[in-house]
Write an enzyme that holds these catalytic residues in place. Structure first.
Site, PDB file in Angstrom:
ATOM      1  N   LYS A 247     -69.144  36.456  36.130  1.00 39.51           N
ATOM      2  CA  LYS A 247     -70.034  36.217  37.264  1.00 39.51           C
ATOM      3  C   LYS A 247     -71.010  35.093  36.936  1.00 39.51           C
ATOM      4  CE  LYS A 247     -70.355  41.006  38.998  1.00 39.51           C
ATOM      5  NZ  LYS A 247     -69.953  40.832  40.402  1.00 39.51           N
ATOM      6  N   ARG A 321     -62.749  49.413  41.343  1.00 41.67           N
ATOM      7  CA  ARG A 321     -61.619  50.089  41.976  1.00 41.67           C
ATOM      8  C   ARG A 321     -60.619  50.594  40.941  1.00 41.67           C
ATOM      9  NH1 ARG A 321     -60.365  44.825  45.444  1.00 41.67           N
ATOM     10  NH2 ARG A 321     -62.622  44.738  45.157  1.00 41.67           N
TER      11      ARG A 321
HETATM   12  N1  BES Z   1     -70.129  45.342  41.091  1.00 38.52           N
HETATM   13  C1  BES Z   1     -69.563  44.403  41.969  1.00 38.52           C
HETATM   14  C2  BES Z   1     -69.999  44.574  43.422  1.00 38.52           C
HETATM   15  C3  BES Z   1     -71.463  44.398  43.719  1.00 38.52           C
HETATM   16  C4  BES Z   1     -71.917  43.216  44.274  1.00 38.52           C
HETATM   17  C5  BES Z   1     -72.360  45.419  43.558  1.00 38.52           C
HETATM   18  C6  BES Z   1     -73.246  43.057  44.592  1.00 38.52           C
HETATM   19  C7  BES Z   1     -73.696  45.265  43.874  1.00 38.52           C
HETATM   20  C8  BES Z   1     -74.132  44.085  44.410  1.00 38.52           C
HETATM   21  C9  BES Z   1     -68.046  44.500  41.940  1.00 38.52           C
HETATM   22  O1  BES Z   1     -67.482  44.951  40.763  1.00 38.52           O
HETATM   23  C10 BES Z   1     -67.529  43.109  42.168  1.00 38.52           C
HETATM   24  O2  BES Z   1     -67.796  42.255  41.382  1.00 38.52           O
HETATM   25  N2  BES Z   1     -66.798  42.933  43.269  1.00 38.52           N
HETATM   26  C11 BES Z   1     -66.255  41.669  43.608  1.00 38.52           C
HETATM   27  C12 BES Z   1     -64.798  41.886  43.903  1.00 38.52           C
HETATM   28  C13 BES Z   1     -63.995  40.643  44.053  1.00 38.52           C
HETATM   29  C14 BES Z   1     -63.855  39.916  42.741  1.00 38.52           C
HETATM   30  C15 BES Z   1     -62.632  41.034  44.559  1.00 38.52           C
HETATM   31  C16 BES Z   1     -66.992  41.163  44.837  1.00 38.52           C
HETATM   32  O3  BES Z   1     -67.275  41.953  45.720  1.00 38.52           O
HETATM   33  O4  BES Z   1     -67.297  39.980  44.874  1.00 38.52           O
HETATM   34 ZN    ZN Z   2     -67.160  43.437  39.313  1.00 38.96          ZN
END
Ligand code: BES
Ligand code: ZN
Ligand code: ZN
Length: 470
Positions: A247, A321
């Site tokens: 990230k 997931r």
């Molecule tokens: N933990 C994150 C989601 C999240 C985002 C929680 C903002 C709290 C605040 C999750 O694991 C994630 O990174 N999801 C990605 C998925 C994508 C790579 C398919 C997302 O939502 O961008």
């Molecule tokens: Zn994530």
């Protein structure tokens, strides 16, 4: 704080006098002057002095529509003014309903939450006795409110805790202690046991961290049989760096909150046990740290899972997931619960869709959706149903494995994640997924940086209460 029920208020001592908008008339006998400058606006308060020099806090409860978040009024008043209070504060609850009295106690208890746990010099915490005056018998309501407030504070402390301390193992220890204190059973499955039982997706996500994954199984049997009525599954990523699909660094520190779903599951089981509800509940927490390392799982890997299904990894940041898939598979295979509910800070997509006001709700069971939606309004932890149309399912297709963990498209992210989870529920009729990414952690008037909200405890506990045998 200690709470006591009293029949009558002592008007020569300090007290809180709740008052609805434009309803001063109803409390006029307790006022030291006939027309104070106060209209009962929600969250407003006015300090008056009684003839004995005692404090009278007129507290605005606003209109009917504010009932669902009444705790906020008591929380704010207590947060702002408790430094002036003597050892005892009274609350005039004669005009409050049971729900409102419970919420008053929750709010007062929430105001005690001390976010500066890791400061060298702790802020001084005043301890009070709160006496609640009502001619009705409200002891049970007060106890419930206190336990609920305490649990909310405990799960907030977990979500706000730093990720170097709050490892998966730490969550396991938390569960063990809670189980001992609240009299339920907690089993913490560690690396060896996870390998033996086949929690392969959890293990893959945790591969890149020295803080090894755990799966926590908390069991509370409050009914006379052994059938599992409700199983809760929580995402417990103690820090989500994104893994090799790393990230950006802006706000990355907030990814310590990626175990918000786990916190709700841990807290709800504890609370249900403390309230001794007549129901059987199992809470499963799948916990790992999603770290960057030579041993991390990679985009392109095909991993296995508890269910036997193979998963092509497109993005290691779609890790929640994966761990939930194993938790759900474990639940349907071994527990066969009547209701299966998972909670997770799962997608950025749900934050873009619903912001900070509601969790994304996914289910094929409209009756369950309607019950959860009603409870959401009632406790001001709202949910909003999002679609799971058949047509979206092609996004889960992988050429080389049974399914993939991300479509690669910037569309319908929360739905894709939900449908990925659905593939591991064996078409369970009463399954629901709540994506709490936007509501579990955020800005509030009580902290300068983002912090835990405590969202989910009242929602889930109320759902469980409604299913429990009275
Ligand atoms: N933990 C994150 C989601 C999240 C985002 C929680 C903002 C709290 C605040 C999750 O694991 C994630 O990174 N999801 C990605 C998925 C994508 C790579 C398919 C997302 O939502 O961008
Ligand atoms: Zn994530
Ligand atoms: Zn995550």
């Amino acid at each position: 704080m200690i709470y006591k029920h009293i029949k009558q208020i002592d008007t020569s001592k300090d007290f809180i006098l709740p008052c609805r908008k434009n309803e001063l008339e109803k409390v006029k006998t307790l006022l030291p002057l006939s027309k104070p400058d106060f209209d009962g606006e929600f969250l407003s308060y006015q300090l008056l002095y009684g003839k004995d020099g005692n404090r009278i806090y007129l507290l605005g409860l606003g209109e009917e529509k504010h009932s669902a978040r009444l705790e906020e009024a008591f929380r704010k008043l207590c947060f702002d003014t408790n430094k002036y209070w003597d050892k005892t504060i009274q609350v005039y609850a004669e005009n409050l309903t049971e729900d409102e009295t419970r919420k008053a106690v929750i709010g007062l208890e929430m105001a005690q939450y001390a976010i500066g746990e890791f400061k060298s010099e702790k802020e001084k915490q005043n301890q009070f006795t709160v006496t609640i005056s009502s001619s009705k018998s409200i002891k049970k309501i007060i106890d419930e409110g206190r336990e609920t407030g305490l649990t909310i504070n405990k799960i907030k402390a977990l979500v706000d805790a730093p990720p170097n301390i709050k490892t998966p193992e730490f969550l396991g220890k938390w569960a063990k202690k809670s189980a001992k204190d609240a009299n339920y059973k907690s089993t913490v499955l560690k690396q060896k046991e996870l390998e033996k039982q086949g929690f392969k997706a959890v293990l893959s996500v945790g591969k890149g961290s020295v803080n090894k994954p755990v799966v926590i199984i908390n069991e509370y049997y409050g009914a006379s049989n052994k059938k599992v009525d409700i199983c809760l599954v929580g995402k417990g990523i103690t820090f989500d760096s994104g893994g090799l699909s790393i990230k950006p660094s802006t706000n990355l520190h907030y990814m310590k909150s990626d175990m918000g779903g786990a916190a709700v599951v841990l807290g709800a089981v504890e609370l249900v046990a403390k309230l001794k509800l007549n129901i059987n509940i199992v809470g499963i927490v799948c916990s790992a740290e999603n770290a960057v390392d030579a041993n991390s799982y990679r985009p392109g890997d095909v991993i296995e899972s508890y269910s036997g299904k193979t998963i092509e990894i497109i993005d290691t940041d779609a890790e929640g997931r994966l761990v939930l898939a194993d938790g759900l598979s474990y639940a349907v295979k071994n527990l066969k619960p009547d209701y299966l509910i998972d909670l997770a800070t799962l997608t950025g997509s749900v934050v873009r869709t619903l912001g900070y006001e509601a969790a994304g709700m996914f289910t094929h069971n409209q009756e369950m959706a309607s019950i959860m939606s009603d409870i959401g309004y009632k406790v001001h932890e709202r949910v909003w149903q999002l679609p799971m149309f058949e047509e979206y399912k092609s996004d889960l297709h992988s050429d080389i494995a049974d399914l993939r963990n991300f479509s690669g498209k910037p569309l319908t992210g929360a739905t894709n994640a939900a449908q990925f989870l659905e593939s591991f529920t064996e078409e369970h009729k009463n399954w629901m997924h709540l994506d709490i990414a936007g509501v579990s952690f955020g800005s509030s008037p009580y902290a300068k940086m983002k912090s835990a909200s405590g969202y989910g405890i009242q929602l889930i506990t109320e759902f469980i209460k409604q299913k429990a045998v009275k």
